[in-house]
Design an enzyme around this catalytic site. Structure first.
Site, mmCIF file in Angstrom:
data_model
loop_
_atom_site.group_PDB
_atom_site.id
_atom_site.type_symbol
_atom_site.label_atom_id
_atom_site.label_comp_id
_atom_site.label_asym_id
_atom_site.label_seq_id
_atom_site.Cartn_x
_atom_site.Cartn_y
_atom_site.Cartn_z
ATOM 1 N N ILE A 104 0.802 -1.220 0.000
ATOM 2 C CA ILE A 104 0.000 0.000 0.000
ATOM 3 C C ILE A 104 0.837 1.272 0.000
ATOM 4 O O ILE A 104 0.345 2.348 -0.352
ATOM 5 C CB ILE A 104 -0.966 -0.003 1.212
ATOM 6 C CG1 ILE A 104 -2.086 1.006 0.995
ATOM 7 C CG2 ILE A 104 -0.223 0.243 2.506
ATOM 8 C CD1 ILE A 104 -3.150 0.988 2.068
ATOM 9 N N TYR A 105 2.112 1.192 0.370
ATOM 10 C CA TYR A 105 2.945 2.388 0.414
ATOM 11 C C TYR A 105 3.100 2.975 -0.988
ATOM 12 O O TYR A 105 3.676 2.338 -1.875
ATOM 13 C CB TYR A 105 4.327 2.096 1.000
ATOM 14 C CG TYR A 105 4.344 1.664 2.450
ATOM 15 C CD1 TYR A 105 3.233 1.821 3.271
ATOM 16 C CD2 TYR A 105 5.477 1.092 3.004
ATOM 17 C CE1 TYR A 105 3.253 1.423 4.597
ATOM 18 C CE2 TYR A 105 5.515 0.690 4.340
ATOM 19 C CZ TYR A 105 4.395 0.853 5.128
ATOM 20 O OH TYR A 105 4.420 0.445 6.450
ATOM 21 N N SER A 106 2.577 4.179 -1.168
ATOM 22 C CA SER A 106 2.639 4.867 -2.454
ATOM 23 C C SER A 106 2.090 4.000 -3.591
ATOM 24 O O SER A 106 2.611 4.002 -4.702
ATOM 25 C CB SER A 106 4.075 5.320 -2.774
ATOM 26 O OG SER A 106 4.538 6.210 -1.793
#
Length: 350
Positions: A60-62
């Site tokens: 989900i990071y970036s």
């Protein structure tokens, strides 16, 4: 740099873990960091040079860009796959479909395939559920994760942001159905937020000392040294735009006042002391540091050299101790006589 055993597993990870949440930016992640490839390569190279062998990211990071940059950085630096321990996570929203989120078998299977592609790897060392999914049974999630381990795509499994009762329940399900067990939990823990000590840390100790990976050890930058009681805003800090994690500010500034004085005496930074306190906690396996600039990384790396005296640890413990809540205060009161008896057995007169 010291290396700790990851829970009951035979895997050893560095006491500092290189977090990549600052990689990528966009998709509401600009406030956390927008480190691009060239700078990511430089930061990761320094972390590896300092002895860090543990890298943490999440799908989900970036929107996946953190994983892409992380994987490419390792290739650009010529790092051998067996030299690093790669951890990533699945659970968050990765698309508009109702099935592109959560801990269902469907999303886990899709998630691992996509993460491996972005990371340019054939396996993930530690695959973690990024949250608890009330729509999916724990057994379904564990069965999917077990299949991934047996297929060689994942080597160990963990959770993040679960309650103690949820982790304990998962252990019972794993035992009952002979499924893989979680070897670690990733959780928020800091001098400014010690709520983990109420339930989760005692639970970890009671279940074969599961590994504890700490996120946001500086309380979202509040313990970075940029903030004081008289300066409660700091230019360039994400705390100004994203006031997270929630913190009791009055108690936090009492802690910061103590850290400032102690830092002067020890010729160290406030951030180094906050990180070092975590490294002195028996439950902690590895502390995740996420930096945007080289000077931040260099400062964080210095935490491994900080040693506290017993008196200093007692000072920090007293100023940061969480208020007692039921049933904790009742348990302490009624068990005191037996606790004293145990201490006499363990420490007999010579």
């Amino acid at each position: 740099m010291r290396y700790n055993q990851l829970g009951p597993s035979g895997l050893f990870v560095s006491e500092l873990c290189f977090g990549t949440m600052t990689f990528g930016g966009g998709a509401n992640f600009d406030v956390v960091g927008k480190v691009q490839q060239e700078e990511a390569d430089t930061l990761l190279a320094r972390a590896l040079e300092a002895g860090i062998n543990f890298i943490d990211t999440a799908d989900i990071y970036s929107e996946g860009n953190s994983e892409r940059i992380t994987g490419q950085a390792l290739r650009n630096l010529g790092v051998k796959r067996e030299e690093v321990v790669i951890a990533t996570k699945v659970f968050g929203v990765m698309g508009s479909s109702p099935n592109q989120k959560g801990s269902s078998r469907n999303h886990i299977m899709d998630g691992v395939k996509n993460s491996l592609e972005r990371l340019q790897m054939d396996h993930i060392d530690l695959y973690q559920l990024h949250g608890f999914d009330p729509a999916t049974s724990i057994e379904e999630s564990l069965q999917a994760l077990t299949d991934l381990v047996r297929q060689g795509l994942v080597r160990y499994i963990g959770v993040s942001n679960w309650a103690a009762w949820q982790i304990a329940q998962s252990i019972g399900i794993s035992n009952q159905h002979r499924l893989e067990k979680f070897v670690s939990t990733q959780a928020y823990y800091t001098l400014a937020g010690r709520e983990l000590e109420r339930e989760i840390i005692p639970m970890l100790h009671s279940h074969n000392d599961m590994g504890l990976l700490v996120w946001s050890p500086l309380a979202g930058g509040l313990l970075s040294g940029k903030f004081t009681r008289d300066q409660q805003n700091s230019e360039g800090s994400r705390r100004n735009e994203f006031d997270f994690p929630p913190v009791d500010k009055d108690r936090a500034y009492d802690i910061i006042d103590t850290l400032i004085e102690m830092a002067k005496q020890k010729e160290a930074s406030v951030a180094q002391l906050a990180l070092a306190w975590l490294l002195h906690q028996r439950a902690v396996t590895s502390v995740i540091i996420g930096t945007k600039k080289m000077h931040q990384l260099e400062d964080n790396l210095g935490a491994v050299d900080i040693v506290f005296s017993e008196e200093e640890l007692q000072t920090l413990d007293k100023i940061s101790q969480i208020p007692s809540e039921y049933p904790g205060w009742m348990m302490d009161m009624v068990s005191q006589v037996r606790t004293e008896q145990l201490q006499q057995v363990r420490h007999p007169r010579s």
